[in-house]
Design an enzyme around this catalytic site. Structure first.
Site, mmCIF file in Angstrom:
data_model
loop_
_atom_site.group_PDB
_atom_site.id
_atom_site.type_symbol
_atom_site.label_atom_id
_atom_site.label_comp_id
_atom_site.label_asym_id
_atom_site.label_seq_id
_atom_site.Cartn_x
_atom_site.Cartn_y
_atom_site.Cartn_z
ATOM 1 N N ARG A 19 72.640 59.006 -109.993
ATOM 2 C CA ARG A 19 72.200 59.303 -108.622
ATOM 3 C C ARG A 19 71.224 60.479 -108.639
ATOM 4 O O ARG A 19 71.386 61.432 -109.395
ATOM 5 C CB ARG A 19 73.405 59.669 -107.750
ATOM 6 C CG ARG A 19 74.436 58.568 -107.629
ATOM 7 C CD ARG A 19 75.742 59.089 -107.067
ATOM 8 N NE ARG A 19 76.340 60.112 -107.925
ATOM 9 C CZ ARG A 19 77.407 60.842 -107.611
ATOM 10 N NH1 ARG A 19 77.997 60.669 -106.446
ATOM 11 N NH2 ARG A 19 77.878 61.735 -108.451
ATOM 12 N N ASN A 75 67.348 57.931 -93.331
ATOM 13 C CA ASN A 75 68.216 59.033 -92.902
ATOM 14 C C ASN A 75 67.748 59.563 -91.554
ATOM 15 O O ASN A 75 66.599 59.980 -91.414
ATOM 16 C CB ASN A 75 68.186 60.160 -93.941
ATOM 17 C CG ASN A 75 68.819 59.729 -95.244
ATOM 18 O OD1 ASN A 75 70.020 59.840 -95.429
ATOM 19 N ND2 ASN A 75 68.004 59.193 -96.151
HETATM 20 N N1 LIG Z 1 69.201 50.169 -105.496
HETATM 21 C C1 LIG Z 1 69.383 51.259 -106.254
HETATM 22 N N2 LIG Z 1 69.183 51.214 -107.587
HETATM 23 C C2 LIG Z 1 69.405 52.296 -108.373
HETATM 24 N N3 LIG Z 1 69.844 53.479 -107.909
HETATM 25 C C3 LIG Z 1 70.057 53.591 -106.576
HETATM 26 C C4 LIG Z 1 69.842 52.492 -105.684
HETATM 27 N N4 LIG Z 1 70.146 52.894 -104.429
HETATM 28 C C5 LIG Z 1 70.517 54.182 -104.540
HETATM 29 N N5 LIG Z 1 70.475 54.613 -105.821
HETATM 30 C C6 LIG Z 1 70.801 55.949 -106.315
HETATM 31 O O1 LIG Z 1 71.885 56.444 -105.541
HETATM 32 C C7 LIG Z 1 71.513 57.632 -104.831
HETATM 33 C C8 LIG Z 1 72.076 57.617 -103.426
HETATM 34 O O2 LIG Z 1 71.674 56.449 -102.735
HETATM 35 P P1 LIG Z 1 71.286 56.391 -101.201
HETATM 36 O O3 LIG Z 1 71.201 54.961 -100.842
HETATM 37 O O4 LIG Z 1 70.072 57.196 -100.962
HETATM 38 O O5 LIG Z 1 72.565 57.017 -100.455
HETATM 39 P P2 LIG Z 1 72.919 58.534 -100.036
HETATM 40 O O6 LIG Z 1 71.757 59.402 -100.418
HETATM 41 O O7 LIG Z 1 73.120 58.455 -98.563
HETATM 42 O O8 LIG Z 1 74.187 58.868 -100.731
HETATM 43 C C9 LIG Z 1 69.994 57.667 -104.858
HETATM 44 O O9 LIG Z 1 69.539 59.009 -104.928
HETATM 45 C C10 LIG Z 1 69.637 56.887 -106.126
HETATM 46 O O10 LIG Z 1 69.581 57.760 -107.239
HETATM 47 MG MG LIG Z 2 69.762 59.062 -99.979
#
Ligand SMILES: Nc1ncnc2c1ncn2[C@@H]1O[C@H](COP(=O)(O)OP(=O)(O)O)[C@@H](O)[C@H]1O
Ligand SMILES: [Mg+2]
Length: 325
Positions: A240, A290
């Site tokens: 992430r 967001n």
């Molecule tokens: N489809 C995806 N493929 C790979 N990594 C992802 C994907 N969606 C999100 N991530 C990873 O997960 C993290 C969090 O996802 P996100 O959808 O932005 O949710 P939030 O930030 O609200 O927790 C992102 O920063 C990214 O690194």
């Molecule tokens: Mg996010």
């Protein structure tokens, strides 16, 4: 003008990082009065939204070597008063997610701010409409393959088809509860059960985008227009990119594809009163919209030598002037 910010307790804010503080500082620097309140200080009386408001004076942050630095006593609060929110020119709803039932109640209170007198950013109706994960689903040209389900068989079949996927709780933020799923993983069933609370809650399953290792780009949109961006790159063994889980921030361009994605969103965001929004883009794909309390301004300001907070406040002032003409 008078600007009120509905924030989490001010002593818990991180002035060097939090966008809410950047916006408050910008309003003050432009000569406006800044007031703060919290969701627990809001109410309705005589059909008008009320707030326990406190004027605040800020000592602005200064640029350190790799972040903004604040003095220890960076804010001074004045005397509080329980006032109609329409005594303010604009109210910024900046309570941090998760969007709980009390959060939703707060948006219903904010429905009792007279839009003729006061601009609420973001619109309470918009905040209710736009679940931060689900809102992106309507932009089918912009998002990667994505399903929402609480059904284990459906989720399993999807992960089997894609090989690699990411699971997202629908109310999460800052990387919380985000899981990497892989076909054949012996924990797969269990992870689905835990995340859906035994099938009681739907979750989002999105195809894994390998470009995520190069970063999760945050683009800030003001009334549908991109005004700045920052990249967040996963560090260590983490997949992430969120800053809250150690993502490294880096300067990044707004590409033609990013602008095209913003164009797809713009009219819908405007319709829903979503004036200040942060979208997440991985590779060529929109992954999240967001709207509750988007962040990133401090990092963009530092890396790009800009002042996005000032741009936002100036936009709000000119929108108010236009409306009042
Ligand atoms: N489809 C995806 N493929 C790979 N990594 C992802 C994907 N969606 C999100 N991530 C990873 O997960 C993290 C969090 O996802 P996100 O959808 O932005 O949710 P939030 O930030 O609200 O927790 C992102 O920063 C990214 O690194
Ligand atoms: Mg996010």
């Amino acid at each position: 003008m008078k600007f009120a910010f509905i924030i989490d307790p001010i002593d818990r804010l991180d002035p060097g990082h939090d966008t809410s503080v950047a916006l408050m500082e910008a309003a003050q620097a432009l000569g406006h009065d800044v007031w703060v309140t919290q969701a627990d200080g809001l109410g309705v009386e005589g059909g008008r939204a009320m707030g326990r408001l406190q004027p605040v004076t800020l000592t602005p942050v200064e640029l350190g070597s790799d972040r903004w630095v604040a003095v220890p006593n960076w804010y001074t609060l004045g005397e509080s008063a329980y006032l109609p929110l329409e005594t303010m020119d604009a109210v910024f709803m900046r309570t941090d997610p998760p969007v709980t039932v009390p959060y939703l109640y707060t948006t219903y209170l904010l429905d009792y701010v007279d839009p003729q007198k006061t601009l609420v950013v973001n619109s309470p109706q918009g905040l209710r409409t736009a679940n931060e994960k689900m809102y992106a689903l309507q932009f089918t040209q912009a998002i990667p393959e994505t399903i929402v389900s609480r059904d284990k068989a459906v989720i399993r079949a999807t992960v089997d088809r894609w090989g690699k996927a990411v699971l997202k709780p629908l109310g999460g933020k800052a990387g919380e509860g985000i899981l990497f799923l892989e076909a054949g993983d012996r924990n797969l069933n269990s992870m689905i059960e835990i995340s859906t609370r035994q099938g009681q809650e739907p979750v989002m399953i999105q195809i894994y985008l390998p470009a995520a290792k190069d970063g999760d780009k945050r683009v800030i949109l003001l009334n549908g227009e991109p005004i700045g961006a920052v990249n967040r790159i996963p560090t260590g063994n983490e997949f992430r990119g969120n800053m809250a889980v150690g993502g490294r921030v880096a300067a990044v361009e707004i590409t033609d594809r990013d602008r095209e994605i913003c164009r797809q969103l713009a009219s819908t965001l405007r319709r829903d009163g979503l004036i200040f929004v942060g979208i997440d883009i991985i590779g060529d794909y929109l992954t999240e919209v967001n709207v509750t309390s988007p962040t990133g301004i401090r990092e963009i300001d530092r890396l790009n030598h800009v002042n996005l907070g000032q741009q936002v406040i100036e936009w709000v002032v000119s929108a108010l002037r236009e409306k009042r003409q």
